[in-house]
Design an enzyme around this catalytic site. Structure first.
Site, PDB file in Angstrom:
ATOM      1  N   GLU A 119      -4.906  13.221  12.908  1.00  0.00           N
ATOM      2  CA  GLU A 119      -3.504  13.565  12.671  1.00  0.00           C
ATOM      3  C   GLU A 119      -3.251  13.900  11.198  1.00  0.00           C
ATOM      4  O   GLU A 119      -2.590  14.872  10.870  1.00  0.00           O
ATOM      5  CB  GLU A 119      -2.654  12.368  13.094  1.00  0.00           C
ATOM      6  CG  GLU A 119      -1.168  12.636  13.037  1.00  0.00           C
ATOM      7  CD  GLU A 119      -0.385  11.423  13.512  1.00  0.00           C
ATOM      8  OE1 GLU A 119      -1.015  10.385  13.808  1.00  0.00           O
ATOM      9  OE2 GLU A 119       0.843  11.535  13.585  1.00  0.00           O
ATOM     10  N   SER A 167       8.036   8.205  13.450  1.00  0.00           N
ATOM     11  CA  SER A 167       8.710   6.975  13.885  1.00  0.00           C
ATOM     12  C   SER A 167       8.458   5.887  12.848  1.00  0.00           C
ATOM     13  O   SER A 167       9.314   5.067  12.574  1.00  0.00           O
ATOM     14  CB  SER A 167       8.236   6.571  15.271  1.00  0.00           C
ATOM     15  OG  SER A 167       6.826   6.544  15.319  1.00  0.00           O
ATOM     16  N   SER A 186       3.874   7.219   6.904  1.00  0.00           N
ATOM     17  CA  SER A 186       2.570   7.142   6.249  1.00  0.00           C
ATOM     18  C   SER A 186       2.669   7.825   4.901  1.00  0.00           C
ATOM     19  O   SER A 186       3.284   8.886   4.792  1.00  0.00           O
ATOM     20  CB  SER A 186       1.509   7.871   7.079  1.00  0.00           C
ATOM     21  OG  SER A 186       0.941   6.984   7.999  1.00  0.00           O
ATOM     22  N   ARG A 205      -4.931   7.392   2.431  1.00  0.00           N
ATOM     23  CA  ARG A 205      -3.659   6.809   2.844  1.00  0.00           C
ATOM     24  C   ARG A 205      -3.358   5.682   1.875  1.00  0.00           C
ATOM     25  O   ARG A 205      -4.127   4.743   1.720  1.00  0.00           O
ATOM     26  CB  ARG A 205      -3.770   6.262   4.264  1.00  0.00           C
ATOM     27  CG  ARG A 205      -2.458   5.700   4.795  1.00  0.00           C
ATOM     28  CD  ARG A 205      -2.634   5.214   6.230  1.00  0.00           C
ATOM     29  NE  ARG A 205      -1.393   4.776   6.831  1.00  0.00           N
ATOM     30  CZ  ARG A 205      -0.889   3.545   6.708  1.00  0.00           C
ATOM     31  NH1 ARG A 205      -1.519   2.645   5.976  1.00  0.00           N
ATOM     32  NH2 ARG A 205       0.236   3.210   7.318  1.00  0.00           N
TER      33      ARG A 205
END
EC number: 2.7.1.33
Lengths: 799, 263
Positions: B47, B101, B104, B116
């Site tokens: 993703e 939702s 990140s 990340r």
């Protein structure tokens, strides 16, 4: 046995003493009938102020400060406390029959010391409390009251009207930080980490002498993150609007539950996974590429994105709690990282004594810092604002130049009013909680010879950790209590009310022991030392400053008579025999310890139990801990020590026939000696003032001691302590200075209290000698020995 | 999604292709369903890889000759605030904040080199989820629409509500939110707010918090361009403006919030 004041619903009266010494008058405030009194039943203002326990010493009170929060008021004042102290004074012996006279005179005098009082109560009672204070405030010098906290504005008029004092407002954050610095500096075991799922929920931290820099995260209705660099330098570095008010406000909207405590209660019962969307709900499992666990919350309230499903109050409250705690933890970690800070203290009403929030915050900090940062909490967090406001008002008294000590007798202890600890109190989360701090006569500092002051832990066994040991010692202290109370009463035969006071003492200490059974964490790490210190504080509270004074006087007298013959027999031995005899004498003297039950039994039944018999009781070599050979080798081969610091233990035979011959030998070798005795009395330990008289008498008999005194090669100092144990991180500053000046290279600690219960594992920069006889069979058993086993621990620091 | 798989199965997608490129959390969650029901092998693409490639691709193509990337000039001044294109020719390093939702946050140093930094569970799902519970709304659009008509200062406790004005000791302006939903601690105030007010406060709370975390990450990573993307910002001008404003104000102009037209 719980005190009557906890039975809120049974007692619908406020009992307040109108004048000291007078009858207690009961004010009827609100009926809260168990039998359907209906109507006004919701207003539960019923409370009993226990006699002599709340708002103590108001007569001399000055420098008031008040911190009024959303629901709790914290009042602070300074007062002087008059209490009795035992003093010893040397007689003029010229022309008198020395044989039948006591060695010195003991007088009981009144002494005035300074004490800080802090009281926490619900805002509901503020009016009653202000009235009570007004009625008892005699001192007319006081003109202002320092005030802080959000409620200070709201109650300003009431305070000014009731007390006739001018309200002087102080900045909330400044007060908070001033208070925080003060407790970090003065209260041992102030700081703790919280671990819900371990045996010890509260892990108290050793006091780091360097308290700065630190991060204070105050979670009130919002969150303030403050970096504190020095006493006066601090900076607001950030904050968040998502705080306690969000939990409360949003929680109230979602669950229709009005009270903060009830929301927390709901949250502790809920399942957040019903409301939150987890990583596994999104990915079906863990998100491998990023190493995100499947149980991680991906989206708070992510499952409630539907209008047609009902969610339970508990689940929503739990989800909200997690959301807020995680968010605060994450921000705190980001700020800590940016400013390179390791110590993060959390406070504010969101945290205050609530295991639920301490747990979630701890979890969050662990998660976001990957275990690198620890969430820390403070035992007296609720008092910081009041303490700070007080300090602002007392600046001219320079409170920061003194050392202060927590008075265990007058302080309630951690979580005293927590509903989680006392479920009976669910209806009221905060009754009266107290903190009292005594101003110590002298500033206390670290012993400069400690190897690493920041990791030094005085106590050998952590009784909060060790349930078996805790049970044993609490029972041990309970069993000894009647005897202690009896001896206290007997120590003041001329006092009319000694029996009554002794009973009050017994009751108070008994209650403390029961509290500690339930909440071992109440005053920091529970240790044998804290149990002993608490007993001393309780004895002082009821004016038994020195129950052993007469016994010590008698023993000192008897021992002095034997001094000459002991020295004579020692001098007749050859060098090597003499060294062993000296050590044995030191150990035998140590058997005389009124603090240990086994010995007090023998001593009370066989008063002739003598020095020689004591020696015969000692374990034969090899001892339980035996480095005597190394010690002997050191004396034989090495150069004389420059200066030895000796911490003494008992009066009488111990100091006179055990320690002094040993000191004499050291002096003969060319080693200077600093003899450190307690500043105040504890059990039968020799006090500094007693040691002065004893030394003077020995000097009169012994030329070596006499010339050493004259040439200042033998120095007598006080430790600054009144404990039967020894905390080397809190010693008289004068002692520390002397130790440095004289280049002390040997530390000798004797006795169970100082060398076993405490300091058994203490590491020094120089050589050290710890010796004691184990006079408690349980402890002996634990250490793998028998009663009267010997500890002789000679240690040389590794280079 | 099950309907889509069903359709795929009925139309025999598998006879045309055996693999389907997919990304997003659902690619993992529904993988088994695709396989058993639709006989389709999913080629799962990470993703975040996709997100970063997407961001950079869109920008390189441009938007009808215009730059894809834009920012708000003078975000702290409601009168003079305007949307201006931003040239993302030299995009690195940048902080990419993806608000779905959840949120990140990625630090991107080159096409291949990214990490990340952190994330937060307070994201679009939280806004929508809380709005459903607080207002009974049923779509994200509805929630946003309610928020646009609400007044969050009735719900939130501002610095001036506590201190009467600015809190000068700490340099906090009176208009800053001191406690989100802080006024809701009082019953009277709970009874006097509208659903719209609550929706607005929820939006402000979530948005400010994302801005705050993003700002801290940017400081810690020493990056001064922050690109906000994700579903949450779709048709959500309030949040974009607020993010631009918050980042500019609290960083004293040091950080720039960037947005994409076609994210």
């Amino acid at each position: 046995m719980r005190r009557p004041r906890y039975h809120a619903n049974l007692c619908a009266y406020v009992c307040i003493p109108m004048r000291p010494g007078e009858e207690w008058v009961a004010f009827k405030m609100a009926e809260r009938g168990g039998r359907g009194s209906g109507g006004h039943g919701s207003l539960d203002k019923s409370i009993t102020l226990p006699p002599d326990e709340i708002f103590r010493n108001l007569e001399n009170a000055k420098r008031f400060a008040i911190d009024i929060g959303g629901s709790l008021t914290k009042l602070a004042y300074y007062s002087t406390v008059q209490h009795k102290v035992a003093r010893v004074r040397s007689f003029d012996h010229s022309g008198k029959d020395i044989e039948n006279e006591p060695l010195y005179e003991i007088t009981v005098q009144e002494e005035i010391t300074a004490r800080l009082h802090f009281i926490k109560f619900e805002n509901t009672y503020i009016e009653t409390c202000l009235d009570f204070i007004k009625d008892h405030l005699v001192n007319t010098e006081t003109k202002v009251i320092k005030a802080t906290g959000g409620g200070a504005y709201k109650f300003k008029d009431l305070i000014e009207k009731k007390l006739g004092l001018k309200v002087d407002k102080e900045d909330v954050m400044t007060c908070l930080i001033k208070g925080c610095n003060f407790v970090l500096r003065n209260i041992p075991h102030e700081v703790f980490a919280y671990q819900k799922d371990s045996d010890t929920e509260f892990r108290f931290q050793t006091n780091d002498p360097n308290i700065f820099p630190y991060l204070l995260v105050n979670i009130g209705s919002g969150v303030s993150i403050v970096k504190v660099e020095t006493e006066d330098k601090f900076e607001w570095i950030g904050g968040s609007s998502i705080g306690g008010g969000t939990f409360w406000g949003l929680g109230a909207l979602l669950t229709k539950t009005k009270k903060f405590d009830e929301l927390l209660q709901l949250a502790s019962k809920g399942q957040h996974t019903n409301v939150d969307m987890l990583v596994k709900d999104v990915y079906g499992g863990a998100y491998q590429t990023l190493g995100l666990s499947g149980n991680l919350i991906a989206s708070s309230f992510g499952k409630s994105t539907t209008a047609d499903k009902e969610f339970s109050k508990e689940d929503m409250a739990k989800s909200l709690l997690h959301m807020i705690s995680n968010d605060i933890g994450q921000l705190a970690c980001l700020y800590a990282k940016l400013h390179n800070l390791e110590k993060i203290y959390f406070g504010g009403f969101f945290i205050r004594g609530h295991p639920v929030t301490m747990r979630t915050i701890t979890y969050s900090i662990n998660f976001f810092s990957k275990g690198e940062v620890q969430a820390l909490f403070l035992r007296h967090e609720g008092y910081l604002g009041a303490i700070g406001a007080f300090l602002k008002g007392a600046e001219q008294d320079n409170p920061n130049q003194y050392s202060w000590g927590e008075n265990y007798a007058g302080s309630s202890g951690l979580m005293s009013t927590s509903p989680d600890v006392y479920p009976m109190q669910r209806t009221r989360s905060g009754t009266f909680d107290m903190l009292e701090m005594d101003r110590l006569e002298r500033p206390l500092v670290n012993l400069p010879l400690l190897k690493d002051p920041s990791t030094y832990i005085p106590d050998t066994v952590d009784l909060t950790d060790d349930a078996m040991a805790r049970k044993y010692w609490l029972t041990c202290f309970e069993e000894a209590l009647d005897g202690v109370a009896k001896r206290a009463a007997a120590s003041q035969p001329d006092s009319m009310d000694a029996l009554e006071r002794a009973e009050k003492f017994r009751q108070k200490y008994w209650n403390k022991l029961q509290t500690l059974r339930q909440q071992p964490f109440a005053y920091g790490t529970l240790t044998v030392r804290s149990l002993l210190d608490t007993r001393e504080h309780c004895l002082n509270e009821f004016n038994f400053p020195d129950p052993y004074s007469k016994i010590k006087q008698k023993e000192n007298g008897i021992a002095l008579k034997c001094f000459h013959s002991v020295i004579e027999s020692l001098d007749s031995l050859d060098w090597e025999e003499r060294q062993f005899a000296l050590v044995k004498g030191l150990l035998a003297g140590n058997v005389f310890d009124w603090g240990a039950k086994a010995v007090s039994d023998v001593l009370e039944s066989e008063p002739q139990f003598g020095f020689e018999e004591a020696k015969s009781k000692l374990q034969e070599r090899p001892w339980l801990q035996d480095s005597y050979n190394q010690w002997l080798e050191r004396l034989k081969e090495g150069p004389p020590h420059k200066c030895a610091l000796i911490f003494t233990d008992n009066s009488g035979i111990d100091i006179i026939l055990g320690v002094f011959p040993f000191v004499r030998e050291l002096l003969s070798r060319g080693t200077e000696v600093i003899l450190a005795c307690n500043s105040g009395p504890a059990l039968n330990d020799v006090t500094y003032s007693e040691s002065l008289i004893v030394t003077e008498r020995i000097a009169a008999m012994d030329p070596i001691i006499q010339s050493a005194l004259k040439e200042e090669k033998l120095l007598l100092v006080q430790t600054g302590s009144s404990s039967p144990c020894l905390d080397l991180s809190r010693l008289d500053k004068g002692l520390a200075v002397l130790v440095r000046e004289r280049k002390t290279d040997l530390v000798i600690i004797e006795g169970m209290g100082r060398a076993i219960h405490t300091n058994y594992y203490a590491a020094f920069k120089c050589e050290s000698l710890k010796l004691a006889v184990i006079k408690n069979s349980w402890l002996a058993d634990r250490l793998g020995g028998k009663i009267f086993s010997v500890i002789f621990k000679y240690e040389v620091p590794c280079q | 999604m099950p309907a889509f798989i069903q359709m795929g199965s009925e139309k025999h997608f598998s006879s045309l292709h055996t693999t389907l490129c997919a990304t997003g959390g659902g690619a993992y969650k529904f993988e088994q369903d695709f396989l058993t029901m639709g006989d389709l092998q999913l080629c799962k693409l990470d993703e975040l890889d996709c997100l970063i490639k997407g961001v950079l691709y869109i920008d390189s193509v441009g938007f009808n000759g215009h730059s894809e990337c834009y920012y708000f000039e003078n975000p702290t001044d409601a009168e003079r605030c305007q949307k201006l294109p931003f040239n993302l020719e030299n995009p690195y390093p940048l902080l990419l904040v993806n608000i779905g939702s959840g949120v990140s946050i990625l630090a991107v140093y080159s096409k291949e080199n990214y990490k990340r930094v952190t994330g937060t569970s307070l994201g679009g799902g939280t806004f929508f989820g809380l709005c459903c519970l607080l207002t009974g709304c049923s779509t994200f659009e509805e929630a946003l629409e309610m928020a646009s008509r609400g007044d969050s200062t009735k719900v939130d406790k501002l610095v001036r509500d506590i201190y009467g004005g600015d809190y000068e000791r700490f340099g906090l302006p009176g208009w800053a939110v001191a406690s989100s939903f802080g006024n809701m601690m009082s019953k009277e105030k709970r009874d006097s707010v509208s659903k719209e007010d609550l929706a607005k406060a929820t939006l402000i709370t979530i948005t400010n918090n994302i801005g705050s975390i993003a700002r801290m990450c940017a400081l810690n990573e020493n990056i001064n361009r922050v690109v906000f993307v994700g579903n949450f910002l779709r048709i959500n001008t309030i949040s974009m403006r607020l993010l631009a404003y918050a980042l500019d104000y609290w960083s004293k102009g040091q950080l720039k919030a960037l947005f994409l037209e076609h994210e």
